[in-house]
Design a protein around this motif. Structure first.
Motif, PDB file in Angstrom:
ATOM      1  N   GLY A 277       5.846  35.296  26.955  1.00 14.67           N
ATOM      2  CA  GLY A 277       4.551  35.733  26.477  1.00 14.67           C
ATOM      3  C   GLY A 277       4.113  35.055  25.197  1.00 14.67           C
ATOM      4  N   GLU A 278       2.936  35.453  24.729  1.00 17.74           N
ATOM      5  CA  GLU A 278       2.285  34.784  23.600  1.00 17.74           C
ATOM      6  C   GLU A 278       2.804  35.235  22.246  1.00 17.74           C
ATOM      7  N   ASN A 279       3.525  36.341  22.184  1.00 14.51           N
ATOM      8  CA  ASN A 279       3.903  36.912  20.889  1.00 14.51           C
ATOM      9  C   ASN A 279       5.334  36.626  20.466  1.00 14.51           C
ATOM     10  N   MET A 280       6.086  35.903  21.287  1.00 13.01           N
ATOM     11  CA  MET A 280       7.435  35.507  20.874  1.00 13.01           C
ATOM     12  C   MET A 280       7.318  34.378  19.845  1.00 13.01           C
ATOM     13  N   VAL A 281       7.898  34.586  18.680  1.00 10.99           N
ATOM     14  CA  VAL A 281       7.847  33.565  17.637  1.00 10.99           C
ATOM     15  C   VAL A 281       8.779  32.417  18.008  1.00 10.99           C
ATOM     16  N   VAL A 282       8.236  31.190  17.981  1.00 10.44           N
ATOM     17  CA  VAL A 282       9.012  29.993  18.305  1.00 10.44           C
ATOM     18  C   VAL A 282       8.865  28.993  17.164  1.00 10.44           C
ATOM     19  N   GLN A 283       9.983  28.657  16.536  1.00  8.71           N
ATOM     20  CA  GLN A 283       9.991  27.685  15.446  1.00  8.71           C
ATOM     21  C   GLN A 283      10.704  26.424  15.902  1.00  8.71           C
ATOM     22  N   PHE A 284       9.979  25.293  15.943  1.00 12.48           N
ATOM     23  CA  PHE A 284      10.583  24.005  16.254  1.00 12.48           C
ATOM     24  C   PHE A 284      10.996  23.319  14.953  1.00 12.48           C
ATOM     25  N   VAL A 285      12.245  22.886  14.893  1.00 10.03           N
ATOM     26  CA  VAL A 285      12.735  22.057  13.792  1.00 10.03           C
ATOM     27  C   VAL A 285      12.913  20.660  14.381  1.00 10.03           C
ATOM     28  N   THR A 286      12.037  19.740  14.017  1.00 12.70           N
ATOM     29  CA  THR A 286      11.993  18.434  14.666  1.00 12.70           C
ATOM     30  C   THR A 286      12.539  17.335  13.759  1.00 12.70           C
ATOM     31  N   GLY A 287      12.606  16.115  14.301  1.00 12.14           N
ATOM     32  CA  GLY A 287      13.182  15.001  13.557  1.00 12.14           C
ATOM     33  C   GLY A 287      12.939  13.684  14.253  1.00 12.14           C
ATOM     34  N   HIS A 288      13.790  12.717  13.964  1.00 13.69           N
ATOM     35  CA  HIS A 288      13.829  11.398  14.602  1.00 13.69           C
ATOM     36  C   HIS A 288      12.801  10.415  14.058  1.00 13.69           C
TER      37      HIS A 288
END
Length: 695
Positions: A277-288
């Motif tokens: 669903g829309e309310n799950m908090v998702v944090q991407f930690v990116t790189g490269h």
């Protein structure tokens, strides 16, 4: 990881987690962090202060990514980036102490998003010296970048019983990096598919994804499964099955070794939204991609990338079920780290941190990184080093000394240079930062000049590029007496050389074109890094006087004898050390033909032998008909090299932020914030904008 040290001056903190984030510090002063700039790295004061405050919320993450073994900091060349891993450890332990004082008991985690190998002498293959340092960092979750999966020797080292991977255990998260089982049929996670971090504020699901590598780019036995396939696998869908009723986690953190807005980030977020669903908090930690960048993807998801080469400590915080993302980028400088804690530089050090700093210094000394090789008259940037390599280093240190005449070297130029070469004393450690990954020089046998031109044309085609959407160009080097404007003569036969990373690709091109070589691939027992060492020692020789010859009217003499100079530029410990790095595959670098340890990238093994070529020519008519084509091709190669670097520089230049802004939010930006030093002159390794010279 807690510590018994307590701050001598703890800030007064009011807990306002639910209404507005708690700030642990105020703006840093506008002065440059280096009070005593050196002549090798001029600094200027910034007119705008950097806000290094940390907005503490329920979930807080401290981020390191793409450090590439710069765990010792940037040393004498860039004193504005003077923090090492010991300083980072002290910062994190102090921050933990301060967070624990808050009534709401927020959670704080330290993560490493991969590419911790290749970059300095500490990160060479295999990482004999780096493993002990990494084991002392209290990472809560670790992902892998492509540099950790391209060399079999490094993987074996990290997988040793009781070694690094065992130390990390469940904290090593490799959702799509797999390893062949004993039967070579089943693929098992190199680490773990996922990790659940249980804290005061709930459970955080951690996943770790690496972008898809090209065929044969990873080491034997390692497979990077397509993200598209992984998200349809049973373990993945089962993990999210609880979202339909009562999720077993309160937020998702994805360690994603890919760009902050990569299409795979979009794909993953779309899948999470479909499952949870829309309310799950998702944090991407990116790189490269080696930039600082932050982007809010939707109301409950954001993506952050925190620099490269230990120039940045990233920070992001959020509220489960709400989002409310806050972030910051702290320059890897002791003053800024301390001020983000409202402490002085003298106060923030912890016992563990100081011990780790000492250990790093001893280890760095032990590698032989301080061995003096010569003197550099100026700061050499990527374009300088590219020209030097093709027109000076390879001709003078290799091609001119090969037993046959008419020698030529072809290679792709992707990821060619790791870092700038700074003015003054040049050490062994400096060469390793310029050439972070080493490759054998290989001879492919005798090839007609007209066929060399055809090979180069094929190498430059888009479908032959090593990386998709890259600006890879073809590097050409000829014997120095031929001169920069020399043409490839169609009537001559050339002994064709290349690097081990490109040999199989060039042989494939030759096979497709029906070009037969007189010999199989022959390893010459020399490496690209050897040639740089030889060149510096013989053409940029040390003057025995701390390179004061640079200021001389006559400059530095090329007749100096570096072997009679002091072994190191500094001493951090009386611990015994070798005078140069040793190799597991050949003699040491004390002679021009010696072999430094070889890092294979795409080519896993080489035979040895001698190469013989023919100097016979073909008909003069054939030479005449191909002369125009050869001349045009030489122009294309030279122009292409300039365009290659220009594109990289230009794309970063276009994204430079205005240095007059206050908070350095730097959304989708790629440049350092104020007070990195002399931004226009290039402190911090950003002397000119570029697009991931070494990723």
């Amino acid at each position: 990881m807690a510590t018994s040290d307590s701050p001598s001056s703890s800030p007064s903190i009011t807990n306002k987690v639910t209404e507005s984030p708690t700030k642990l510090s105020t703006n840093a002063p506008s002065a440059s962090p280096s009070k005593h700039p050196t002549t090798t790295s001029p600094t200027t004061s910034s007119t705008t202060p950097i806000d290094v405050s940390l907005n503490i919320q329920s979930i807080n993450i401290v981020i390191l990514t793409d450090v590439h073994s710069w765990v010792q900091g940037h040393g004498r060349h860039e004193p504005n980036l003077n923090a090492d891993y010991g300083n980072i450890l002290s910062f994190y332990q102090r921050l933990q102490q301060q967070v624990e004082q808050l009534d709401s008991k927020p959670d704080i985690y330290l993560v490493n998003n991969g590419d911790f190998l290749h970059g300095t002498i500490l990160g060479d293959d295999p990482p004999e010296h780096l493993v002990g340092i990494l084991e002392r960092m209290p990472f809560d979750a670790v992902a892998l970048g492509e540099h950790e999966v391209v060399n079999s020797l490094s993987i074996e080292k990290m997988e040793e019983p009781g070694g690094l991977f065992d130390e990390w255990g469940e904290r090593l998260v490799t959702s799509n990096v797999r390893q062949s089982g004993a039967d070579n049929d089943n693929l098992n996670p190199l680490g773990n598919n996922y990790l659940l971090l249980e804290g005061n504020q709930g459970s955080v699901l951690v996943l770790g994804f690496l972008y898809k590598l090209n065929e044969n780019e990873s080491a034997d036995g390692i497979t990077v499964t397509d993200v598209q396939d992984v998200i349809e696998e049973g373990w993945f869908t089962s993990l999210f099955a609880s979202c339909k009723h009562q999720p077993q986690f309160d937020a998702v953190v994805v360690l994603s070794h890919m760009d902050v807005r990569d299409e795979l980030v979009t794909l993953l977020l779309s899948k999470f939204r479909k499952l949870c669903g829309e309310n799950m908090v998702v944090q991407f930690v990116t790189g490269h991609t080696h930039i600082r960048s932050f982007a809010e993807l939707d109301s409950h998801s954001s993506s952050i990338e925190a620099g490269r080469f230990l120039d940045t400590v990233g920070f992001v915080s959020f509220e489960p079920k709400q989002g409310s993302f806050a972030h910051n980028f702290i320059p890897a400088n002791e003053m800024f780290l301390a001020q983000s804690l409202d402490m002085s530089v003298d106060e923030y050090h912890t016992h563990d941190g100081k011990e780790l700093s000492d250990y790093i210094a001893r280890t760095f000394e032990h590698t032989g990184a301080g061995q003096i090789l010569g003197c550099a008259s100026k700061r050499f940037n990527e374009m300088d080093l590219l020209e030097m390599y093709l027109n000076e280093v390879m001709p003078k240190s290799f091609l001119n000394h090969y037993h046959s005449s008419h020698n030529i070297l072809l290679q792709y130029l992707e990821s060619f240079v790791g870092y700038d070469l700074f003015p003054g004393v040049v050490t062994m450690g400096d060469i390793y930062t310029v050439i972070p990954q080493d490759y054998d020089i290989q001879s492919l046998g005798s090839v007609k000049g007209s066929d060399v031109t055809r090979i180069m044309e094929e190498m430059s085609k888009d479908d032959r590029r090593i990386f998709e959407n890259s600006t890879d160009m073809v590097g050409l080097s000829m014997e120095s007496e031929s001169g920069n404007s020399a043409e490839i003569e169609s009537s001559l036969r050339y002994t064709l050389h290349t690097l081990s990373k490109d040999a199989s690709k060039i042989l494939s091109i030759m096979n497709d074109l029906g070009i037969k070589s007189s010999l199989k691939v022959v390893s010459k027992g020399k490496t690209m890094r050897d040639m740089w060492i030889d060149y510096v020692q013989n053409n940029m020789a040390y003057d025995g006087n701390d390179c004061k010859c640079i200021d001389d009217v006559n400059g530095c003499s090329s007749t100096g004898d570096a072997s009679k100079t002091p072994t190191t530029t500094h001493h951090t410990s009386p611990q015994p050390k070798p005078t140069h790095p040793t190799s597991n595959h050949g003699p040491t670098v004390s002679t021009p033909t010696g072999g430094v340890h070889n890092s294979t990238h795409g080519s896993k093994g080489h035979s040895t032998g001698k190469s013989h070529s023919s100097g016979s020519s073909l008909s003069s008519n054939e030479a005449t008909t191909s002369s125009s084509s050869s001349s045009m091709w030489m122009f294309v190669v030279i122009a292409g090299g300039i365009i290659f670097v220009g594109i990289r520089f230009g794309r970063r230049a276009a994204a430079r932020p205005e240095f007059g802004s206050g908070l350095h939010d730097l959304e989708m930006s790629v440049s350092p914030p104020p007070s990195y030093g002399d931004v226009s002159g290039g402190a911090g390794g950003y002397d000119r904008p570029h697009l991931g010279r070494y990723v």
